[in-house]
Motif scaffolding. Structure first.
Motif, PDB file in Angstrom:
ATOM      1  N   LEU A   1      -4.313  -8.315 -19.549  1.00 28.98           N
ATOM      2  CA  LEU A   1      -3.975  -8.931 -18.287  1.00 28.98           C
ATOM      3  C   LEU A   1      -4.930  -8.774 -16.873  1.00 28.98           C
ATOM      4  O   LEU A   1      -5.300  -9.719 -16.131  1.00 28.98           O
ATOM      5  CB  LEU A   1      -2.545  -8.273 -17.803  1.00 28.98           C
ATOM      6  N   VAL A   2      -5.403  -7.511 -16.860  1.00 28.63           N
ATOM      7  CA  VAL A   2      -6.458  -7.379 -15.632  1.00 28.63           C
ATOM      8  C   VAL A   2      -7.870  -7.664 -15.760  1.00 28.63           C
ATOM      9  O   VAL A   2      -8.651  -7.550 -14.780  1.00 28.63           O
ATOM     10  CB  VAL A   2      -6.245  -5.741 -15.129  1.00 28.63           C
TER      11      VAL A   2
ATOM     12  N   GLY B   1      -7.671 -11.701 -14.499  1.00 30.88           N
ATOM     13  CA  GLY B   1      -6.788 -12.633 -15.401  1.00 30.88           C
ATOM     14  C   GLY B   1      -7.299 -13.739 -15.732  1.00 30.88           C
ATOM     15  O   GLY B   1      -7.115 -14.624 -16.687  1.00 30.88           O
TER      16      GLY B   1
ATOM     17  N   GLY C   1      -1.203  -4.778 -21.545  1.00 28.93           N
ATOM     18  CA  GLY C   1      -0.637  -4.710 -20.071  1.00 28.93           C
ATOM     19  C   GLY C   1       0.017  -3.614 -19.546  1.00 28.93           C
ATOM     20  O   GLY C   1      -0.371  -2.476 -20.244  1.00 28.93           O
TER      21      GLY C   1
ATOM     22  N   HIS D   1      -0.983  -2.060 -16.983  1.00 24.40           N
ATOM     23  CA  HIS D   1      -1.989  -1.310 -16.170  1.00 24.40           C
ATOM     24  C   HIS D   1      -1.519  -0.811 -14.778  1.00 24.40           C
ATOM     25  O   HIS D   1      -0.759  -1.346 -14.338  1.00 24.40           O
ATOM     26  CB  HIS D   1      -3.071  -2.273 -16.152  1.00 24.40           C
TER      27      HIS D   1
ATOM     28  N   ASP E   1      -1.327  -0.017 -11.071  1.00 24.88           N
ATOM     29  CA  ASP E   1      -1.850  -1.082  -9.843  1.00 24.88           C
ATOM     30  C   ASP E   1      -1.743   0.013  -8.654  1.00 24.88           C
ATOM     31  O   ASP E   1      -1.810   1.221  -8.736  1.00 24.88           O
ATOM     32  CB  ASP E   1      -0.768  -2.320  -9.598  1.00 24.88           C
TER      33      ASP E   1
ATOM     34  N   ARG F   1       2.931   1.961 -14.020  1.00 29.85           N
ATOM     35  CA  ARG F   1       3.629   0.632 -14.431  1.00 29.85           C
ATOM     36  C   ARG F   1       4.086   0.789 -15.904  1.00 29.85           C
ATOM     37  O   ARG F   1       4.505  -0.421 -16.324  1.00 29.85           O
ATOM     38  CB  ARG F   1       2.932  -0.627 -13.954  1.00 29.85           C
TER      39      ARG F   1
ATOM     40  N   ALA G   1       7.792  -4.145 -15.947  1.00 33.21           N
ATOM     41  CA  ALA G   1       6.255  -4.442 -15.905  1.00 33.21           C
ATOM     42  C   ALA G   1       5.823  -5.010 -17.097  1.00 33.21           C
ATOM     43  O   ALA G   1       4.870  -5.872 -17.221  1.00 33.21           O
ATOM     44  CB  ALA G   1       5.533  -3.079 -15.492  1.00 33.21           C
TER      45      ALA G   1
ATOM     46  N   LYS H   1       7.126  -8.727 -17.395  1.00 33.53           N
ATOM     47  CA  LYS H   1       6.448  -9.563 -16.327  1.00 33.53           C
ATOM     48  C   LYS H   1       5.071  -9.673 -16.951  1.00 33.53           C
ATOM     49  O   LYS H   1       4.611 -10.766 -16.859  1.00 33.53           O
ATOM     50  CB  LYS H   1       6.386  -8.925 -15.134  1.00 33.53           C
ATOM     51  N   ASP H   2       4.298  -8.546 -17.357  1.00 28.58           N
ATOM     52  CA  ASP H   2       2.885  -8.489 -17.797  1.00 28.58           C
ATOM     53  C   ASP H   2       2.520  -9.723 -18.907  1.00 28.58           C
ATOM     54  O   ASP H   2       1.867 -10.552 -19.170  1.00 28.58           O
ATOM     55  CB  ASP H   2       2.156  -7.546 -17.864  1.00 28.58           C
TER      56      ASP H   2
ATOM     57  N   SER I   1       0.678 -12.957 -19.558  1.00 31.61           N
ATOM     58  CA  SER I   1      -0.335 -13.183 -20.617  1.00 31.61           C
ATOM     59  C   SER I   1      -0.247 -14.323 -21.571  1.00 31.61           C
ATOM     60  O   SER I   1      -1.239 -14.964 -21.848  1.00 31.61           O
ATOM     61  CB  SER I   1      -0.647 -11.819 -21.322  1.00 31.61           C
TER      62      SER I   1
END
Length: 310
Positions: free
Chosen positions: A50-51, A55, A80, A82, A84, A89, A94, A97-98, A102
């Protein structure tokens, strides 16, 4: 290319996994070129998160998949949960959501492999395994794994899954390399020590190694006096690692290969299933990785390289 089998996946996983932390939306030609070279050497699995590139890595992969129609040829591993700016998270919300983000970026309904990018040891493993099993049941992920988890936490997760009739981790992804890390490269990262290697051998859990070639330590560009790369100095400069480099150079000379190929072969010749995340950006580097992946090292050679045998 050699492959391994990961429990829960229909397709085998190539021992070389293409890292995509340089895939962006402004370099589509490079993305297409690298992926074509990777497919040509028999690769079928890519790693993203994700990061990565804010993105853009996942978006670039999604665009490439749409333009080439090669979704059926590729295993996707994304990550995901990761940390922040607010901290850890690793929780159900999380993860939900992640993963949704993705999947949208990648343009897919499901990924073959989904891993938690970090651990949060303050969270009981049961809550994490239960959250991930919801996505397995929904079909949005086919297997689950842990990136940068200690083997003690992996054991806890395996025991919880077995005791509660759930699906546990099918793979783990720490750093494993011939050069041993003095300290984490990034906060929260885990490098496999001998105890972790012994655990993986005992349980035969596949290990997908990031920085498998120690971020260039074995390229020949670095010496004890060359301290221009502060991160490499901090993480990999040690007397033992210089001796490992010397032994890798000696063995490479005997086998007629390069030192970095010996370092890659060290990771891929362990006594349990392993893969190596790689980052070649041209045909020569890609071919070098393939040749290194095809090298066979004996247990005696592995022990000698790792300084456990004189």
């Amino acid at each position: 290319m050699n492959t391994i089998q990961i429990k829960g996946l229909a397709k085998p996983v190539s021992q070389l996994i293409m890292g995509t932390d340089f895939f962006r939306l402004d370099n589509p030609d490079e993305v297409a070129y690298v992926m074509e070279q990777f497919l040509q050497i028999g690769g079928n699995t890519i790693d993203t998160a994700l990061v990565y590139c804010g993105g853009e890595s996942e978006q670039a992969i999604g665009r490439w998949l749409r333009e080439t129609g090669k979704r059926a040829d590729i295993n996707i591993l994304t990550k995901g949960a990761h940390p922040d700016a607010t901290g850890h998270r690793v929780n159900a919300e999380a993860i939900r959501k992640d993963l949704a983000i993705s999947l949208e970026r990648l343009g897919v309904d499901s990924v073959e492999m989904y891993a938690l990018h970090r651990d949060d040891t303050s969270v009981p493993v049961g809550a994490i395994i239960e959250a991930l099993n919801e996505h397995l049941e929904a079909g949005s992920v086919q297997t689950i794994g842990a990136s940068n988890w200690t083997h003690e936490r992996l054991q806890e997760a395996a025991e919880y899954a077995e005791q509660h009739g759930l699906i546990g981790f099918s793979f783990s992804s720490p750093n494993l390399s011939l050069a041993k890390a003095n300290e984490p490269f990034w906060a929260g990262c885990v490098s496999a020590d001998q105890a972790a290697i012994d655990w993986h051998e005992a349980h035969q859990l596949p290990l997908l190694s990031w920085s498998s070639q120690a971020r260039g330590f074995f390229t020949g560009r670095f010496t004890p006096d060359n301290r221009e790369n502060a991160d490499l100095v901090r993480v990999f400069y040690s007397d033992d690692n210089w001796e490992r480099l010397r032994r890798a150079e000696e063995l490479a000379g005997k086998k007629g290969v390069t030192t970095i190929q010996i370092a890659l072969a060290f990771v891929l010749n362990q006594s349990f299933p392993t893969c190596a995340l790689i980052g070649p950006r041209n045909e020569a580097e890609m071919r070098s990785c393939l040749e290194g992946a095809q090298l066979k090292l004996t247990p005696e050679e592995l022990a000698w390289l790792d300084l456990t045998k004189a």
